[in-house]
Design a protein around this motif. Structure first.
Motif, PDB file in Angstrom:
ATOM      1  N   ALA A   8       0.841  -1.208   0.000  1.00 16.52           N
ATOM      2  CA  ALA A   8       0.000   0.000   0.000  1.00 16.52           C
ATOM      3  C   ALA A   8       0.875   1.257   0.000  1.00 16.52           C
ATOM      4  CB  ALA A   8      -1.003  -0.039   1.141  1.00 16.52           C
ATOM      5  N   PRO A  80      -2.045   0.207   8.527  1.00 10.41           N
ATOM      6  CA  PRO A  80      -3.200  -0.508   9.081  1.00 10.41           C
ATOM      7  C   PRO A  80      -4.100  -1.018   7.952  1.00 10.41           C
ATOM      8  CG  PRO A  80      -2.819   1.496  10.320  1.00 10.41           C
ATOM      9  CD  PRO A  80      -1.862   1.528   9.151  1.00 10.41           C
ATOM     10  N   MET A  81      -4.674  -2.176   8.153  1.00  8.68           N
ATOM     11  CA  MET A  81      -5.397  -2.848   7.085  1.00  8.68           C
ATOM     12  C   MET A  81      -6.800  -2.285   6.894  1.00  8.68           C
ATOM     13  SD  MET A  81      -3.681  -6.216   8.470  1.00  8.68           S
ATOM     14  CE  MET A  81      -3.251  -5.180   9.847  1.00  8.68           C
ATOM     15  N   THR A  82      -7.273  -2.302   5.659  1.00 11.67           N
ATOM     16  CA  THR A  82      -8.574  -1.713   5.315  1.00 11.67           C
ATOM     17  C   THR A  82      -9.380  -2.618   4.390  1.00 11.67           C
ATOM     18  OG1 THR A  82      -7.508  -0.464   3.528  1.00 11.67           O
ATOM     19  CG2 THR A  82      -7.783   0.665   5.620  1.00 11.67           C
ATOM     20  N   GLY A  83      -9.244  -3.928   4.583  1.00  7.18           N
ATOM     21  CA  GLY A  83     -10.010  -4.854   3.746  1.00  7.18           C
ATOM     22  C   GLY A  83     -11.422  -5.032   4.254  1.00  7.18           C
ATOM     23  N   GLY A  84     -12.057  -6.082   3.775  1.00  9.32           N
ATOM     24  CA  GLY A  84     -13.402  -6.415   4.219  1.00  9.32           C
ATOM     25  C   GLY A  84     -14.472  -5.642   3.484  1.00  9.32           C
TER      26      GLY A  84
ATOM     27  N   GLU B  55      -5.431  -4.211  -2.715  1.00 10.70           N
ATOM     28  CA  GLU B  55      -4.103  -4.828  -2.686  1.00 10.70           C
ATOM     29  C   GLU B  55      -4.074  -5.821  -1.533  1.00 10.70           C
ATOM     30  OE1 GLU B  55      -0.915  -2.015  -3.030  1.00 10.70           O
ATOM     31  OE2 GLU B  55       0.526  -3.284  -1.973  1.00 10.70           O
ATOM     32  N   PHE B 126      -5.208  -6.649   3.701  1.00 11.51           N
ATOM     33  CA  PHE B 126      -5.794  -6.080   2.479  1.00 11.51           C
ATOM     34  C   PHE B 126      -5.832  -4.567   2.650  1.00 11.51           C
ATOM     35  CE2 PHE B 126      -7.597 -10.312   2.608  1.00 11.51           C
ATOM     36  CZ  PHE B 126      -7.610 -10.722   1.283  1.00 11.51           C
ATOM     37  N   TRP B 127      -5.664  -3.861   1.539  1.00 15.34           N
ATOM     38  CA  TRP B 127      -5.722  -2.393   1.573  1.00 15.34           C
ATOM     39  C   TRP B 127      -6.529  -1.905   0.388  1.00 15.34           C
ATOM     40  CZ3 TRP B 127      -1.488  -5.467   2.126  1.00 15.34           C
ATOM     41  CH2 TRP B 127      -0.931  -5.510   3.412  1.00 15.34           C
ATOM     42  N   LYS B 128      -7.380  -0.885   0.648  1.00 19.10           N
ATOM     43  CA  LYS B 128      -8.235  -0.330  -0.413  1.00 19.10           C
ATOM     44  C   LYS B 128      -7.701   1.025  -0.855  1.00 19.10           C
ATOM     45  CE  LYS B 128     -12.691  -2.216   1.117  1.00 19.10           C
ATOM     46  NZ  LYS B 128     -12.923  -2.248   2.564  1.00 19.10           N
TER      47      LYS B 128
END
Lengths: 84, 155
Positions: A8, A80-84, B55, B126-128
């Protein structure tokens, strides 16, 4: 040599997705590593300006910044992760 | 004795079919009494967003989803769990994530799916990144405090 992988905005600011680095013996913990990387150039300084927000994985497992990096084959640095 | 727990964890670019995944999870089972599914879709943010770019950390993303899924199966005695997360470019209206939890009774299925989503948000790598309708890169989505709080409620 240790493989470092970036994701990222950490990847974008450092300017590469991964690299192999020789880590000096005085770099013991994740926190030490982040401080060491910041000395490698402007792009690292920019990516790791606020090291406390950077998440780190050793061999693809989440760790705290106090963790020792000894024995890690792959170290991942990311926001920091932003998936989901 | 319950039959074996079926656990499906996938990270993929292609879309998924909710119905097909539920059918695969419940096929031939007579011990499942409740199935709860959650689908996460890409919103257009009132017309401002043209796409999301997802990603992920290959290998670790699957491993982390499997770890979270394993905890949920154990904690809520789930009989089956499916977690699928897409990556790459995703357009408004398209699917991003699917979680299906199967259990003998509804509460465990609801809680299992909820738990997996809360942990997936904060722990799966995961990253948006947002792409705006005007062609500009809107930048990386920031992590929300609310997501951390949602995870904390399971302590």
């Amino acid at each position: 040599m240790t493989k470092l992988v970036y994701f990222a905005w950490v990847r974008e600011r450092i300017g590469k997705p991964e690299e192999e680095l020789e880590i000096p013996p005085n770099v013991v913990t994740v926190r030490d590593l982040l401080n060491h990387l910041k000395t490698l150039g402007e792009e690292y300084e920019n990516a790791l300006q606020y090291p406390e927000v950077i998440r780190v994985a050793l061999n693809q497992e989440h760790v705290e910044h106090s963790e020792a990096i000894a024995g890690a084959r792959e170290i991942g640095l990311f926001p920091p992760m932003t998936g989901g | 004795m319950p039959e074996a727990v079926i656990s499906t964890i996938r990270v993929q670019t292609e879309d998924f079919e909710l119905q097909a995944e539920v059918a695969a999870l419940t096929a031939g089972r007579h011990d499942i009494g409740a199935v709860v599914s959650f689908s996460g879709l890409c919103r257009d943010e009132q017309g401002a967003l043209s796409a999301l770019e997802l990603e992920h950390y290959p290998g670790m993303a699957e491993a982390e989803m499997r770890r979270i899924g394993g905890i949920a199966v154990e904690r809520f005695s789930l009989l089956g769990l499916t977690a699928i997360h897409r990556y790459g470019k995703i357009l408004p209206g398209e699917n991003i994530v699917l979680v299906i939890a199967a259990a003998p009774h509804r509460q465990a299925a609801f809680d299992g799916a909820n738990f997996v989503m809360d942990f997936l948000k904060t722990s799966a790598p995961f990253w948006k990144k947002e792409h705006a309708v005007d062609g500009t890169e809107g930048g990386w989505v920031s992590a929300k405090d609310a997501d951390g709080e949602a995870q904390d409620k399971w302590r």
